[in-house]
Design a protein around this motif. Structure first.
Motif, PDB file in Angstrom:
ATOM      1  N   ALA A   1       0.846  -1.209   0.000  1.00  0.00           N
ATOM      2  CA  ALA A   1       0.000   0.000   0.000  1.00  0.00           C
ATOM      3  C   ALA A   1       0.875   1.250   0.000  1.00  0.00           C
ATOM      4  CB  ALA A   1      -0.890  -0.007   1.238  1.00  0.00           C
TER       5      ALA A   1
ATOM      6  N   TRP B   1       0.749   4.681   8.657  1.00  0.00           N
ATOM      7  CA  TRP B   1      -0.107   5.123   7.559  1.00  0.00           C
ATOM      8  C   TRP B   1      -0.857   6.436   7.781  1.00  0.00           C
ATOM      9  CZ3 TRP B   1      -2.639  -0.372   7.239  1.00  0.00           C
ATOM     10  CH2 TRP B   1      -1.835  -1.208   6.441  1.00  0.00           C
TER      11      TRP B   1
ATOM     12  N   ARG C   1      -9.350   3.023   3.432  1.00  0.00           N
ATOM     13  CA  ARG C   1      -9.545   1.938   2.457  1.00  0.00           C
ATOM     14  C   ARG C   1      -9.527   0.537   3.038  1.00  0.00           C
ATOM     15  NH1 ARG C   1      -8.527   4.565  -2.681  1.00  0.00           N
ATOM     16  NH2 ARG C   1      -8.219   6.749  -2.184  1.00  0.00           N
ATOM     17  N   PHE C   2      -8.582   0.249   3.955  1.00  0.00           N
ATOM     18  CA  PHE C   2      -8.445  -1.106   4.490  1.00  0.00           C
ATOM     19  C   PHE C   2      -9.583  -1.495   5.431  1.00  0.00           C
ATOM     20  CE2 PHE C   2      -3.778  -0.968   3.531  1.00  0.00           C
ATOM     21  CZ  PHE C   2      -3.706  -2.203   2.887  1.00  0.00           C
TER      22      PHE C   2
ATOM     23  N   TYR D   1      -9.077  -0.324  -6.845  1.00  0.00           N
ATOM     24  CA  TYR D   1      -7.697  -0.749  -7.118  1.00  0.00           C
ATOM     25  C   TYR D   1      -7.638  -1.252  -8.559  1.00  0.00           C
ATOM     26  CZ  TYR D   1      -3.377  -3.450  -7.026  1.00  0.00           C
ATOM     27  OH  TYR D   1      -2.132  -3.938  -7.306  1.00  0.00           O
TER      28      TYR D   1
ATOM     29  N   HIS E   1      -2.978   5.199  -3.701  1.00  0.00           N
ATOM     30  CA  HIS E   1      -2.688   4.478  -2.458  1.00  0.00           C
ATOM     31  C   HIS E   1      -2.578   2.957  -2.603  1.00  0.00           C
ATOM     32  CE1 HIS E   1      -2.818   8.233  -0.381  1.00  0.00           C
ATOM     33  NE2 HIS E   1      -4.083   8.431  -0.666  1.00  0.00           N
TER      34      HIS E   1
ATOM     35  N   VAL F   1      -4.274   0.238  -2.473  1.00  0.00           N
ATOM     36  CA  VAL F   1      -4.778  -0.761  -1.516  1.00  0.00           C
ATOM     37  C   VAL F   1      -5.543  -1.818  -2.310  1.00  0.00           C
ATOM     38  CG1 VAL F   1      -6.368  -1.166   0.415  1.00  0.00           C
ATOM     39  CG2 VAL F   1      -4.877   0.854   0.405  1.00  0.00           C
TER      40      VAL F   1
END
Ligand code: SGN
Ligand code: CA
Length: 543
Positions: free
Chosen positions: A240, A376, A380-381, A458, A462, A464
């Motif tokens: 990431a 970070w 997103r995660f 994606y 970023h 992710v």
């Protein structure tokens, strides 16, 4: 004669009854239908609200909502990114159903959103601030929204009557517009639904001039996982691009002037993130400032720049990370301080006008955010700091003041909650669950014990990786797919910081089997029937 007298009497009685009945009805509508003030900020981490955590910032006004009502300790989102979260909130449906899976795809405005249902039910409706859909909101009598991400200083607005630019600081302006509508523009005989939506504290984190100055010298505690090396995690965490040291931009984020950067040569780490079209993010904000605003910002920018020029090259990597973290937090938290003060202005208005008697006040964010955890920024995660989101709800005489709710609730539930509170029927195809039982202390009527998550954007900024998963109170099971095929399992009780993927540890075999089954059942229940195998490596490289 007597007959006529009796008739007249009857008519008078009937007429009086009619008057009493219609007044009562009008009163009833006002009394039984609460106003809704929905306050949402953009990227506001729960770690940065003092009702949740006292280590970073004091937010006395947002805390007022928690003090007067409920604080949700485990509120989360279905897809941790801006526009998809908003689409889920408005439709009460997961991203794969409402179609807004990422920030890029357009929102399908033929869908029913909850403000339309409120409008149809006789509510006055309005929306001020950030929507980020690329099209205008439906179901609101009045709106003024920022185009796209919007600007912090002298922002442009899209309105019913064309576009306009307003001089000043965005958080203050959105609040002024909201207060003006409440005071001057609505029909005070009708209940209202107000969507008051802040841009702050979204990147590139420009506080107001006063807060910029106030926060630039503060120092914040370093999170335990700032120097995370992503050992014991999969490829997704390792690849990431949201590391504070490597991926924050000197100009755009840390406020280093382009000429200073130029004079220092190629400073490392040299950052060219995915979506960086070559323009200079510092200048695109700075160019909007008028002379007076520059005069307020310049002394602080200059002192940051002088320090940077004199010290940067002598710093160790560790010190560089810490400097970037502090700079980031100073601006991010400075933005939040303005949000808090402005929320206070609106709460004061409600109180002063006795509107607090029957207004449900909600404070939330479109998702959580990393404040240096795992090294970070951004979101997103499915990991906790971005998956969870702040949620505070007050409603006088209905919700017991100061209660804490630990059940896992989602932004998917908001639409049905508001409809339920306002006694408007909930469309059968909404996928959430009203939070009213939890708010009213009837936990036994709450049924859900696992939630579903799916992130899609994606390849993109970023980087992710795409993933979906199931989260229960005790576990989090995740599948990263598209150009990889990796599973992760976190034991939320044993490892709250999510530092160890235990998916392949034999002692968790049984848990994995059980959760994988439960995950496929959830996918069926929520109708997420995409064949994810279609998205593996081949598809990625041919795109
Ligand atoms: C911009 C930001 C990203 C951020 C996305 C999405 N970069 O692209 O850091 O993740 O928005 O944010 S910036 O260089 O433009 O600041 S979201 O809140 O709209 O989803
Ligand atoms: Ca956001």
């Amino acid at each position: 004669m007597i007959k006529l007298f009796y008739n007249m009497n009857n008519i008078i009685i009937l007429f009086s009854l009619f008057i009493i009945f219609s007044c009562a009805k009008k009163d009833d509508i006002k009394k039984n239908r609460p106003n809704i003030l929905f306050i949402m900020s953009d990227d506001h981490a729960y770690q940065a609200i003092s009702a949740y955590n006292k280590k970073l910032i004091y937010t006395p006004n947002i805390d007022r909502i928690a003090k007067d009502g409920a604080l949700f300790e485990n509120a989360c989102v279905t897809n941790s990114i801006c526009a998809p979260s908003r689409a889920t909130i408005l439709t009460g449906k997961h991203s794969h159903i409402n179609g807004k899976i990422d920030n890029r795809s357009p929102f399908d405005t033929t869908q029913i959103t909850f403000p339309q249902l409120f409008q149809n039910a006789g509510y006055q409706t309005a929306m001020y601030g950030k929507l980020h859909f690329g099209n205008n909101p439906k179901g609101v009598d009045d709106f003024m929204i920022l185009p796209g991400q919007g600007h912090y200083v002298n922002p442009d607005f899209i309105t019913n009557n064309g576009d306009t630019t307003i001089t000043g600081y965005v958080t203050d302006i959105i609040t002024d517009l909201t207060l003006d509508w409440l005071e001057n523009k609505r029909d005070k005989d009708k209940p209202f639904l107000m969507m008051y939506l802040h841009k702050a504290p979204h990147r590139p984190w420009w506080p107001s001039p006063d807060k910029f100055k106030e926060f630039a010298n503060k120092e914040f505690p370093i999170p335990k996982t700032l120097f995370d090396d992503y050992k014991n995690r999969g490829l997704a965490a390792k690849s990431a691009e949201m590391n504070l040291l490597n991926d924050l931009r000197y100009g755009h984020d840390s406020k280093i002037r382009p000429e200073v950067l130029k004079s220092m040569g190629d400073i490392k780490p040299f950052v060219q993130p995915y979506d960086w079209g070559g323009s200079d993010g510092f200048s695109t904000s700075y160019v909007r400032f008028n002379e007076d605003q520059k005069a307020h910002y310049d002394p602080v920018i200059d002192s940051i720049n002088v320090w940077f020029k004199n010290n940067w090259s002598q710093l160790t990597e560790k010190q560089k990370m810490e400097w970037k973290y502090q700079r980031y937090m100073q601006d991010y938290l400075g933005c939040i301080s303005s949000v808090d003060e402005n929320v206070g202005r609106v709460l004061d208005y409600l109180e002063k006008n006795k509107l607090d008697e029957n207004t449900i006040v909600i404070y939330t964010s479109d998702q959580g955010f990393y404040l240096g955890e795992h090294g970070w920024f951004d979101k997103r995660f499915i990991y906790d700091e971005s998956f969870k989101t702040p949620l505070l709800i007050s409603w006088k005489n209905k919700i017991k003041p100061g209660i804490k709710i630990s059940k896992m609730v989602q932004n998917l539930d908001f639409a049905q909650t508001f409809l339920d509170a306002a006694n408007i029927s909930q469309p059968q195809d909404m996928q959430g669950e009203s939070l009213m039982p939890l708010l009213l202390g009837q936990e036994e009527n709450w049924t859900r014990d696992a939630v579903y998550y799916h992130y899609y954007e994606y390849p993109a900024v970023h980087m992710v990786k795409r993933h979906y998963g199931i989260i229960t109170e005790k576990y989090k099971l995740v599948h990263f797919y598209y150009d990889i095929d990796e599973w992760e399992l976190y034991d939320r009780h044993a490892d709250p910081m999510e530092m160890r993927n235990v998916y392949n540890e034999p002692s968790y075999n049984e848990t994995v089997t059980k959760l994988r089954l439960q995950l496929s059942e959830l996918r069926v229940q929520y109708k997420d029937s995409r064949d994810l195998d279609l998205y593996y490596i081949d598809n990625y490289f041919h795109n």
